[in-house]
Design a protein around this motif. Structure first.
Motif, PDB file in Angstrom:
ATOM      1  N   HIS A   1      -0.381  -3.607 -10.703  1.00 25.42           N
ATOM      2  CA  HIS A   1      -1.311  -2.618 -10.054  1.00 25.42           C
ATOM      3  C   HIS A   1      -2.530  -3.009  -9.807  1.00 25.42           C
ATOM      4  CE1 HIS A   1      -2.499   1.982 -10.272  1.00 25.42           C
ATOM      5  NE2 HIS A   1      -2.418   1.505  -9.369  1.00 25.42           N
ATOM      6  N   VAL A   2      -3.056  -3.148  -8.706  1.00 23.58           N
ATOM      7  CA  VAL A   2      -4.402  -3.875  -8.427  1.00 23.58           C
ATOM      8  C   VAL A   2      -5.325  -2.868  -7.575  1.00 23.58           C
ATOM      9  CG1 VAL A   2      -3.403  -5.993  -8.498  1.00 23.58           C
ATOM     10  CG2 VAL A   2      -3.423  -4.589  -6.366  1.00 23.58           C
ATOM     11  N   LEU A   3      -6.683  -3.324  -7.799  1.00 31.02           N
ATOM     12  CA  LEU A   3      -7.816  -2.568  -6.809  1.00 31.02           C
ATOM     13  C   LEU A   3      -7.524  -3.653  -5.420  1.00 31.02           C
ATOM     14  CD1 LEU A   3     -10.328  -1.967  -9.407  1.00 31.02           C
ATOM     15  CD2 LEU A   3      -9.139  -0.298  -8.146  1.00 31.02           C
ATOM     16  N   GLY A   4      -8.105  -2.953  -4.587  1.00 31.02           N
ATOM     17  CA  GLY A   4      -8.302  -3.630  -3.268  1.00 31.02           C
ATOM     18  C   GLY A   4      -7.581  -3.025  -2.160  1.00 31.02           C
TER      19      GLY A   4
ATOM     20  N   LYS B   1       0.726  -1.227   0.070  1.00 27.92           N
ATOM     21  CA  LYS B   1      -0.047  -0.006  -0.119  1.00 27.92           C
ATOM     22  C   LYS B   1       0.812   1.147   0.037  1.00 27.92           C
ATOM     23  CE  LYS B   1      -4.220   1.187   2.101  1.00 27.92           C
ATOM     24  NZ  LYS B   1      -5.526   0.814   3.184  1.00 27.92           N
ATOM     25  N   LEU B   2       0.544   2.059  -0.779  1.00 27.84           N
ATOM     26  CA  LEU B   2       1.310   3.290  -0.986  1.00 27.84           C
ATOM     27  C   LEU B   2       0.892   4.327  -0.065  1.00 27.84           C
ATOM     28  CD1 LEU B   2       2.007   4.003  -4.893  1.00 27.84           C
ATOM     29  CD2 LEU B   2       3.407   2.595  -3.220  1.00 27.84           C
ATOM     30  N   VAL B   3       1.926   5.104   0.242  1.00 26.45           N
ATOM     31  CA  VAL B   3       1.550   6.180   1.425  1.00 26.45           C
ATOM     32  C   VAL B   3       0.883   7.206   0.640  1.00 26.45           C
ATOM     33  CG1 VAL B   3       2.590   8.022   2.875  1.00 26.45           C
ATOM     34  CG2 VAL B   3       3.548   5.957   2.840  1.00 26.45           C
ATOM     35  N   ALA B   4       1.277   7.710  -0.443  1.00 31.47           N
ATOM     36  CA  ALA B   4       0.562   8.763  -1.357  1.00 31.47           C
ATOM     37  C   ALA B   4       0.171   7.977  -2.483  1.00 31.47           C
ATOM     38  CB  ALA B   4       1.500   9.948  -1.523  1.00 31.47           C
TER      39      ALA B   4
ATOM     40  N   TYR C   1      -4.591  -3.225  -1.357  1.00 37.04           N
ATOM     41  CA  TYR C   1      -3.196  -2.731  -1.495  1.00 37.04           C
ATOM     42  C   TYR C   1      -3.183  -2.381  -2.961  1.00 37.04           C
ATOM     43  CZ  TYR C   1      -1.881  -5.494   2.535  1.00 37.04           C
ATOM     44  OH  TYR C   1      -1.939  -5.914   3.620  1.00 37.04           O
ATOM     45  N   ASP C   2      -2.292  -1.592  -3.130  1.00 40.64           N
ATOM     46  CA  ASP C   2      -2.343  -0.830  -4.567  1.00 40.64           C
ATOM     47  C   ASP C   2      -1.320  -1.813  -5.480  1.00 40.64           C
ATOM     48  OD1 ASP C   2      -3.275   1.595  -3.495  1.00 40.64           O
ATOM     49  OD2 ASP C   2      -1.650   2.035  -2.305  1.00 40.64           O
ATOM     50  N   TYR C   3      -0.348  -2.410  -4.900  1.00 33.08           N
ATOM     51  CA  TYR C   3       0.454  -3.400  -5.882  1.00 33.08           C
ATOM     52  C   TYR C   3       0.554  -4.869  -5.305  1.00 33.08           C
ATOM     53  CZ  TYR C   3       1.788   0.830  -8.521  1.00 33.08           C
ATOM     54  OH  TYR C   3       1.760   1.907  -9.461  1.00 33.08           O
ATOM     55  N   ARG C   4       0.677  -5.587  -6.212  1.00 31.19           N
ATOM     56  CA  ARG C   4       1.135  -6.993  -5.774  1.00 31.19           C
ATOM     57  C   ARG C   4       2.180  -7.177  -6.584  1.00 31.19           C
ATOM     58  NH1 ARG C   4      -1.059 -12.034  -8.214  1.00 31.19           N
ATOM     59  NH2 ARG C   4      -0.755 -13.681  -6.767  1.00 31.19           N
ATOM     60  N   LEU C   5       3.507  -8.011  -5.801  1.00 28.14           N
ATOM     61  CA  LEU C   5       4.511  -8.299  -6.414  1.00 28.14           C
ATOM     62  C   LEU C   5       4.865  -9.750  -6.121  1.00 28.14           C
ATOM     63  CD1 LEU C   5       6.875  -5.268  -4.818  1.00 28.14           C
ATOM     64  CD2 LEU C   5       5.379  -5.363  -6.892  1.00 28.14           C
ATOM     65  N   GLN C   6       5.504 -10.227  -7.245  1.00 27.59           N
ATOM     66  CA  GLN C   6       5.952 -11.496  -7.140  1.00 27.59           C
ATOM     67  C   GLN C   6       7.631 -11.565  -6.795  1.00 27.59           C
ATOM     68  OE1 GLN C   6       5.439 -14.390 -10.086  1.00 27.59           O
ATOM     69  NE2 GLN C   6       6.219 -16.142  -9.161  1.00 27.59           N
ATOM     70  N   VAL C   7       8.196 -12.104  -5.864  1.00 29.58           N
ATOM     71  CA  VAL C   7       9.574 -11.833  -5.407  1.00 29.58           C
ATOM     72  C   VAL C   7      10.053 -12.977  -5.439  1.00 29.58           C
ATOM     73  CG1 VAL C   7      11.020 -10.651  -3.810  1.00 29.58           C
ATOM     74  CG2 VAL C   7       9.045  -9.378  -4.222  1.00 29.58           C
TER      75      VAL C   7
ATOM     76  N   GLY D   1      -0.685   9.784  -5.541  1.00 29.98           N
ATOM     77  CA  GLY D   1      -0.770  10.792  -7.008  1.00 29.98           C
ATOM     78  C   GLY D   1      -0.214  10.085  -8.017  1.00 29.98           C
ATOM     79  N   HIS D   2      -0.291  10.550  -9.554  1.00 26.71           N
ATOM     80  CA  HIS D   2       0.228   9.999 -10.549  1.00 26.71           C
ATOM     81  C   HIS D   2       1.904   9.932 -10.442  1.00 26.71           C
ATOM     82  CE1 HIS D   2       0.546   8.918 -14.752  1.00 26.71           C
ATOM     83  NE2 HIS D   2       1.131   9.912 -15.082  1.00 26.71           N
ATOM     84  N   GLY D   3       2.438  10.902  -9.943  1.00 32.72           N
ATOM     85  CA  GLY D   3       3.857  10.872 -10.082  1.00 32.72           C
ATOM     86  C   GLY D   3       4.348   9.887  -9.007  1.00 32.72           C
ATOM     87  N   SER D   4       3.559   9.744  -7.843  1.00 32.40           N
ATOM     88  CA  SER D   4       4.108   8.764  -6.893  1.00 32.40           C
ATOM     89  C   SER D   4       3.892   7.407  -7.341  1.00 32.40           C
ATOM     90  CB  SER D   4       3.487   8.750  -5.437  1.00 32.40           C
ATOM     91  OG  SER D   4       1.977   8.545  -5.665  1.00 32.40           O
ATOM     92  N   LEU D   5       2.901   7.098  -8.089  1.00 30.64           N
ATOM     93  CA  LEU D   5       2.741   5.807  -8.947  1.00 30.64           C
ATOM     94  C   LEU D   5       4.038   5.559  -9.777  1.00 30.64           C
ATOM     95  CD1 LEU D   5      -0.916   5.808  -9.938  1.00 30.64           C
ATOM     96  CD2 LEU D   5       0.080   4.517  -7.667  1.00 30.64           C
ATOM     97  N   GLU D   6       4.302   6.282 -10.694  1.00 28.56           N
ATOM     98  CA  GLU D   6       5.351   6.297 -11.596  1.00 28.56           C
ATOM     99  C   GLU D   6       6.727   6.079 -10.854  1.00 28.56           C
ATOM    100  OE1 GLU D   6       5.124   9.727 -14.367  1.00 28.56           O
ATOM    101  OE2 GLU D   6       3.389   8.867 -15.459  1.00 28.56           O
TER     102      GLU D   6
END
Length: 152
Positions: free
Chosen positions: A100-103, A73-76, A105-111, A78-83
Motif C-alpha cells: 500500500h503506497v503513496l503517490g 489505483k482503486l476506484v474508491a 497509485y494506491d497499491y504496488r504489486l509484484q507479480v 474507503g476503509h472497507g474497499s482497501l480491506e
C-alpha cells in the motif's frame, strides 16, 4: 531501535549472504566464539532486527520467467474497499508482494508468471476483476540486481 556494534553488523551481513549459517560458522566469519554469535543472533531476533529466515527460490528455475510490477489505483478508497482489495489480492498465488503506497497509485504489486501470455491471463482474469481495481500500470522486469540491505 537497537544499537548495533561492529560484531552485530558482521553477523547480519553474513546472515544476509547465507541465512543457513550455523552459530559456529557465523562466529568464525565474524571473529567471535560460537556462543557469542548465538547469543548475539538471539538478541537481534528478540529485538526484531531479524524478522525471520526465508528461502530464496529461483523463479526461472521453477518456470516463472516473467516478473511484473503493477501500479493499481482503486476506484474508491474507503476503509472497507482497501480491506476488500487486500484480502482478494492476497489470495492470488502469482502476486508475490502487495504494498500500500503513496503517490499516483494506491497499491504496488509484484507479480510472477510463466511468460507474457500467462501474465496477460493473470491480469485479465484475476487482477482486473479485483474489488475496486481501477487504473493499472504494468512494468515488466528486464533484469534484476540483488543488493544487500543497509546495515552500515
Amino acid at each position: 531501535m537497537i544499537d548495533l556494534d561492529d560484531t552485530d553488523r558482521a553477523l547480519l551481513r553474513a546472515l544476509q549472504q547465507d541465512a543457513t549459517l550455523t552459530a559456529a560458522e557465523l562466529g568464525r566469519q565474524s571473529g567471535v566464539s560460537q556462543s557469542v554469535a548465538w547469543r548475539r543472533v538471539k538478541r537481534l531476533t528478540e529485538a526484531g532486527v531479524i524478522k525471520g529466515r526465508r528461502l530464496d527460490l529461483d523463479r526461472e528455475a521453477l518456470g516463472f520467467g516473467v516478473t511484473v510490477f503493477l501500479g493499481i489505483k482503486l476506484v474508491a478508497k474507503g476503509h472497507g474497499s482497501l480491506e476488500n482489495f487486500e484480502r482478494a489480492v492476497s489470495a492470488i498465488p502469482e502476486v508475490q508482494t502487495v504494498q500500500h503506497v503513496l503517490g499516483r497509485y494506491d497499491y504496488r504489486l509484484q507479480v510472477v508468471a510463466r511468460d507474457l501470455s500467462d501474465f496477460e491471463r493473470v491480469l485479465r482474469r484475476r487482477i482486473m476483476t479485483l474489488p475496486g481495481a481501477g487504473e493499472v500500470e504494468a512494468n515488466v522486469v528486464l533484469s534484476e540486481e540483488r543488493r544487500p540491505g543497509p546495515i552500515g
